[in-house]
Enzyme design. Structure first.
Site, PDB file in Angstrom:
ATOM      1  N   SER A 355       0.838  -1.201   0.000  1.00 52.41           N
ATOM      2  CA  SER A 355       0.000   0.000   0.000  1.00 52.41           C
ATOM      3  C   SER A 355       0.873   1.250   0.000  1.00 52.41           C
ATOM      4  O   SER A 355       1.380   1.658  -1.032  1.00 52.41           O
ATOM      5  CB  SER A 355      -0.951  -0.018   1.199  1.00 52.41           C
ATOM      6  OG  SER A 355      -1.864   1.043   1.107  1.00 52.41           O
ATOM      7  N   ASP A 421      -9.436  -4.631  -5.402  1.00 50.88           N
ATOM      8  CA  ASP A 421      -8.990  -3.616  -4.461  1.00 50.88           C
ATOM      9  C   ASP A 421     -10.045  -2.524  -4.296  1.00 50.88           C
ATOM     10  O   ASP A 421     -10.473  -1.910  -5.266  1.00 50.88           O
ATOM     11  CB  ASP A 421      -7.669  -3.001  -4.945  1.00 50.88           C
ATOM     12  CG  ASP A 421      -6.903  -2.332  -3.834  1.00 50.88           C
ATOM     13  OD1 ASP A 421      -7.499  -1.523  -3.097  1.00 50.88           O
ATOM     14  OD2 ASP A 421      -5.700  -2.617  -3.688  1.00 50.88           O
ATOM     15  N   HIS A 498      24.348  -0.721 -24.765  1.00 54.45           N
ATOM     16  CA  HIS A 498      24.164   0.618 -24.181  1.00 54.45           C
ATOM     17  C   HIS A 498      24.242   0.649 -22.659  1.00 54.45           C
ATOM     18  O   HIS A 498      24.228   1.731 -22.077  1.00 54.45           O
ATOM     19  CB  HIS A 498      22.808   1.201 -24.612  1.00 54.45           C
ATOM     20  CG  HIS A 498      22.673   1.390 -26.083  1.00 54.45           C
ATOM     21  ND1 HIS A 498      22.186   0.406 -26.922  1.00 54.45           N
ATOM     22  CD2 HIS A 498      22.968   2.453 -26.886  1.00 54.45           C
ATOM     23  CE1 HIS A 498      22.162   0.835 -28.166  1.00 54.45           C
ATOM     24  NE2 HIS A 498      22.628   2.081 -28.181  1.00 54.45           N
TER      25      HIS A 498
END
EC number: 3.1.-.-
Length: 549
Positions: A355, A421, A498
């Site tokens: 959370s 949720d 890279h």
């Protein structure tokens, strides 16, 4: 007489833990001059048994503490009522002060009676002797004996300081007394001259925002810091601590952060077990009403990891208030404690935040039921007419800019989205696209892979996030014929050429179909769904390490 005074001023004792055979000192090891004999588990019960005098005095003082807390929270309304009724005149205030003084003297007498009750109890005298010896000499033997007791954490000696030589004085770039650096919100109006007149105009709004943040706002955002809630949860928290200490061999410690806050922690060491994951440390960051005693530490513990739990400032044994800067300072000293005192390397530390959690520079990060920005969630629960005040208050004082903080992190990340949720959705739990975990994923991928997450990639990831079941997810994944081996080879080739630092320009010269495949592949690697509500504990089998190349 000195021992009696110590009993009067001493902390409240809650529990005496069962002493484990593995922790008892060998008979051949001599004790230090200040060491005292620890209680034997067979002679005393594990729950501290206060005498009648101490028990009744404690009840009176606890009741007075609750009344004081209620009076504190209701004081603005009481002050307004007394003012309207004319009770704030000098003739009325003086007698009231006499009553208040008499009450304080009575409470002081009750505290003295409690001290006498403690003094007559051999259990408490043994405890206070060990506590005083540990404050004089923090030897390993004294600290081992003190760990057998659970008492008011304010009297626990500091175990780790943020400025310890092994951490701060020999390294550069540590936080100053002002705290670790945080991202600051952008000015609301770019290009506006910040003249004296503009400052005067903004002053009433700034004062209002400050008052709201430090009264109602902070307690709404972090209800776990409310004293009355902690008082109600005290039996559960004590039971959770006992489980961690007696069953998991947990070790409690007090850390001093750079802002002066004392942080309550619990460490469970699994490095001596046969399980390889015990060599990894999971630092658990609880939610806005969570405590390590009953929080998310159970998930990595069941999975076999070493675990370090800690409480937010103002939660249970931790002091202070849970504002973002204080949270960052607490997180910093917890990580430094793990590295410089517990001996874990940064590459062996994983952050597991549920959370509202914290971010730092460690090997991996698992964010469970987290969100990108606090403002949309705050606006959801407040009246529309307060929109300006809420936005300004959050940005200036309670700015949990999780997505911006996460984009500064370079390591592996796993987001766990809870499909039902009810807390971090802006509409209803069934509307999975209103889950702010989606926005956290999109912002993370757009920062790390901006070329891949162009129009085509962004659109297809949104379609994948809309899926309400695993079957729908697999259908979207197969519809675009994602070739995982090809995606891995493209990413590995780019990394070899890279380097690993984000953002990457991979996908710049790629077809739209290739960008869609890469976007879906990356989304699936960075986000896992868990069909549950916000507060359902995460099962150990769902606790997985983040994906990395």
């Amino acid at each position: 007489m000195a021992k009696l005074l110590s009993c009067v001023l001493g902390p409240r004792l809650y529990k005496i833990y069962r002493e484990r055979d593995s922790e008892r000192a060998p008979a051949s090891v001599p004790e230090t001059p200040t060491a005292v004999t620890a209680p034997h588990s067979s002679s005393w019960d594990t729950y501290y048994q206060p005498r009648a005098l101490e028990k009744h005095a404690d009840s009176i003082l606890a009741l007075a503490s609750v009344f004081w807390s209620i009076s504190y929270y209701s004081s603005p309304f009481a002050f307004f009522y007394l003012y309207r009724k004319g009770y704030l005149s000098l003739s009325k205030v003086v007698p009231f002060s006499h009553y208040a003084g008499t009450l304080l003297l009575l409470l002081a007498g009750v505290a003295c009676l409690r001290g006498i009750g403690r003094w007559t109890n051999p259990q408490y005298r043994q405890f206070i002797t060990i506590l005083e010896a540990t404050h004089r000499n923090q030897s390993s033997e004294n600290k081992r004996q003190l760990a057998n007791y659970n008492f008011d954490f304010r009297s626990w000696p500091v175990d780790f300081h943020w400025e310890e030589p092994s951490s701060r004085k020999e390294s550069r770039g540590g936080p100053s007394r002002r705290g670790v650096a945080l991202l600051r919100p952008e000015p609301l109006h770019r290009g506006t001259a910040d003249t004296l007149l503009n400052r005067v105009k903004k002053l009433p709004c700034q004062i209002t925002s400050y008052l709201v943040a430090h009264t109602l706002g902070r307690r709404m955002l972090y209800p776990g810091s409310v004293y009355l809630l902690q008082k109600a949860l005290m039996p559960v928290l004590l039971q959770g601590q006992a489980r961690l200490v007696e069953e998991c061999n947990g070790r409690r410690a007090k850390l001093l952060a750079c802002d002066g806050n004392e942080i309550d922690t619990m460490f469970v060491d699994r490095r001596g077990t046969a399980e390889p994951q015990g060599q990894k440390l999971v630092i658990c960051c609880e939610g806005n009403a969570g405590f390590y005693e009953v929080g998310c530490v159970s998930t990595p513990l069941e999975a076999g990891y070493s675990v370090l739990g800690w409480n937010h400032p103002g939660f249970a044994g931790s002091t202070g208030v849970p504002f973002p800067q204080n949270e960052a300072n607490a997180m910093d000293v917890v990580v430094q404690f793990a590295i410089h005192r517990l001996g874990f390397q940064p590459q062996d530390i994983i952050i597991y935040a549920w959370s509202i959690g914290g971010f730092t520079d460690v090997s991996a990060m698992i964010l469970d039921a987290s969100f990108d920005d606090l403002v949309p969630l705050a606006l959801k629960v407040m009246p529309d007419s307060w929109r300006g005040l809420v936005t300004r208050t959050v940005r200036q004082h309670l700015n949990l800019n999780n997505a911006e903080q996460l984009c500064r992190y370079q390591g592996p990340v796993l987001l766990i989205r809870r499909t039902k949720d009810e807390i971090i959705t802006t509409t209803v739990p069934e509307d999975i696209m209103s889950n702010r975990g989606n926005d956290l994923l999109l912002k993370l991928l757009q920062h790390r892979y901006p070329r891949v997450m162009a129009e085509e990639g962004l659109r297809v990831v949104r379609q994948w996030l809309e899926a309400s079941s695993q079957l729908e997810e697999a259908s979207i994944y197969s519809r675009w014929e994602v070739e995982e081996d090809w995606c891995l080879s493209v990413l590995r080739s780019y990394q070899a050429e890279h380097g690993p630092d984000f953002p990457w320009s991979v996908g710049e010269d790629m077809s739209a179909d290739g960008r869609r495949q890469l976007a879906l592949f990356l989304a699936r690697k960075h986000l896992h769904n868990f069909e549950a509500t916000h507060c359902t504990p995460l099962p150990a089998q769902n606790f997985q390490m983040p994906w990395h190349l």
